[in-house]
Design an enzyme around this catalytic site. Structure first.
Site, PDB file in Angstrom:
ATOM      1  N   GLU A  57       0.876  -1.613  -0.305  1.00  0.00           N
ATOM      2  CA  GLU A  57      -0.303   0.169   0.091  1.00  0.00           C
ATOM      3  C   GLU A  57       0.828   1.830   0.199  1.00  0.00           C
ATOM      4  O   GLU A  57       0.661   2.037  -0.468  1.00  0.00           O
ATOM      5  CB  GLU A  57      -1.089  -0.054   1.447  1.00  0.00           C
ATOM      6  CG  GLU A  57      -1.926  -1.123   1.113  1.00  0.00           C
ATOM      7  CD  GLU A  57      -2.969  -0.878  -0.177  1.00  0.00           C
ATOM      8  OE1 GLU A  57      -2.741   0.070  -0.851  1.00  0.00           O
ATOM      9  OE2 GLU A  57      -3.133  -2.071  -0.558  1.00  0.00           O
ATOM     10  N   TYR A 138      -6.238   6.493   4.188  1.00  0.00           N
ATOM     11  CA  TYR A 138      -6.799   5.317   3.188  1.00  0.00           C
ATOM     12  C   TYR A 138      -5.888   3.744   3.667  1.00  0.00           C
ATOM     13  O   TYR A 138      -6.023   3.398   3.584  1.00  0.00           O
ATOM     14  CB  TYR A 138      -5.565   5.923   1.711  1.00  0.00           C
ATOM     15  CG  TYR A 138      -6.030   4.773   0.907  1.00  0.00           C
ATOM     16  CD1 TYR A 138      -7.196   4.204   0.052  1.00  0.00           C
ATOM     17  CD2 TYR A 138      -4.454   3.947   0.760  1.00  0.00           C
ATOM     18  CE1 TYR A 138      -7.169   3.065  -0.595  1.00  0.00           C
ATOM     19  CE2 TYR A 138      -4.497   2.999  -0.267  1.00  0.00           C
ATOM     20  CZ  TYR A 138      -5.746   2.598  -0.704  1.00  0.00           C
ATOM     21  OH  TYR A 138      -5.450   1.673  -1.539  1.00  0.00           O
ATOM     22  N   ASP A 156      -9.503   5.646  -1.767  1.00  0.00           N
ATOM     23  CA  ASP A 156      -8.545   6.713  -2.788  1.00  0.00           C
ATOM     24  C   ASP A 156      -8.711   7.293  -3.910  1.00  0.00           C
ATOM     25  O   ASP A 156     -10.161   7.496  -4.217  1.00  0.00           O
ATOM     26  CB  ASP A 156      -6.914   5.398  -3.257  1.00  0.00           C
ATOM     27  CG  ASP A 156      -7.243   5.010  -4.249  1.00  0.00           C
ATOM     28  OD1 ASP A 156      -8.087   4.673  -4.289  1.00  0.00           O
ATOM     29  OD2 ASP A 156      -5.875   4.032  -4.414  1.00  0.00           O
TER      30      ASP A 156
END
Ligand code: ADE
Length: 351
Positions: A57, A138, A156
């Site tokens: 991520e 996020y 996102d």
């Protein structure tokens, strides 16, 4: 925010079984990515490794899957666990990150690894994850859902785009983003939050793409207000960005004996902070005269340009050789471990 409208969409999508359709589509179309576990494992209750989920991520923010994948594979090979990464030397991690950009992220990555390693493992809730260095809303949502099966949303820019279209959002973009986030959060299914998050990522990456969305094969095509209007690519409607200013300067490539090149560690604070760099002049609105780092036969090799978050930088590249001095960095280490703007300069100078 208009509460009626928000409820309207949440109810409408619920009624239309948006989540169910999305999950059915995902079961058929999921991308195979190295940080994911397959649907069969997931169905058996297996969860992916949180370290790997988190690492992916962080890398995937602001870069493409193919570009991030190379780095993800290199990092997990070299540092297979969070404890390995936590124990790594700063310079090694920064050098391995070179080329991914946004170097504050690499520093926070290390900070986070060390904090998690010191506390003996990951926290598993959104709120606790959110407190770790470099983990914003996020990433906290993504890790909570993907690694720990929490009912959290990972919203996102891709998810913003998908829902801006589904809802044909044309108001103030900041407010619309908050509005759509609430709707997404309402839609996360209790029992399959991870797949829901991954499905939205895949839909945004493969179908609801920025320029020419593939509406004909979209599982949500008949729920999409923007498609009904006829021009889904019009969304999201964002305020115009200010053009970035260009700064100018010089960069110096001094090749030494033993295939080395002169480098310097950049200050911790500021652009490319803590990274290895080539010597440069300060930058400003005009090139000014070069202030060479040593006496040598400096020759101009051309210019390189790189766009950063807040400005674009154009550097005149100067090269010279000094066969009597050997520097700490080899040309190969520099080519692999320098941030892109310097790697470009080095290449132009003929590494
Ligand atoms: N973009 C952001 N996170 C992602 C992930 N885990 N997989 C694919 N694309 C992504």
């Amino acid at each position: 925010m208009n509460m009626d409208e928000k409820l309207h969409f949440a109810d409408l999508f619920e009624e239309q079984d948006l989540s169910g359709r999305l999950l059915d589509w995902y079961a058929r179309s999921a991308r195979e990515l190295p940080w994911r576990i397959g649907p069969a494992d997931r169905a058996l209750g297996v969860s992916p490794n949180p370290y790997r989920v988190w690492l992916a991520e962080i890398m995937l923010q602001q870069t493409t899957v193919p570009h991030a994948t190379r780095y993800y594979l290199a990092f997990t090979k070299r540092w297979p666990t969070i404890d390995d990464l936590a124990a790594a030397a700063d310079e090694e991690v920064m050098a391995a990150w070179a080329g991914l950009g946004y170097y504050a992220r690499a520093r926070n990555l290390l900070k986070c690894a060390r904090e998690v390693s010191a506390r003996g493992g990951w926290p598993t809730t959104f709120d606790e994850l959110r407190k770790l260095p470099g983990i914003g809303p996020y990433t906290a949502g993504a890790v909570a859902a993907l690694a720990f099966g929490r009912r959290a949303a990972a919203v996102d820019g891709n998810v913003d785009r998908v829902f801006a279209r589904l809802m044909a959002l044309s108001g103030d973009w900041k407010r619309e983003k908050l509005r759509l986030k609430r709707v997404v959060e309402d839609l996360v299914p209790e029992d399959r939050p991870a797949e829901f998050a991954e499905a939205l990522m895949d839909l945004g990456a493969t179908i609801c793409t920025p320029k020419s969305p593939n509406c004909l094969i979209c599982p949500l095509q008949d729920l999409c207000a923007a498609r009904e209007e006829g021009a889904p690519e019009r969304y999201p409607i964002k305020p115009k960005k200010m053009p970035k200013p260009t700064r100018l300067g010089h960069v110096y490539v001094l090749f030494g004996a033993d295939q080395t090149v002169m480098t310097e560690r950049r200050p911790e604070k500021g652009l490319l902070g803590g990274m290895l760099g080539l010597p440069t002049s300060p930058w400003s609105d005009a090139f000014g005269a070069p202030d060479f780092p040593s006496n040598a036969n400096w020759v101009e090799a051309g210019e390189v340009r790189h766009v950063f978050t807040h400005f674009a930088l154009t550097l005149k590249v100067w090269r010279a050789e000094n066969d009597t001095q050997s520097f700490d960095t080899t040309r190969t280490e520099a080519a692999d471990g320098l941030p892109s703007v310097f790697a470009k300069g080095l290449k132009l100078a003929g590494r």
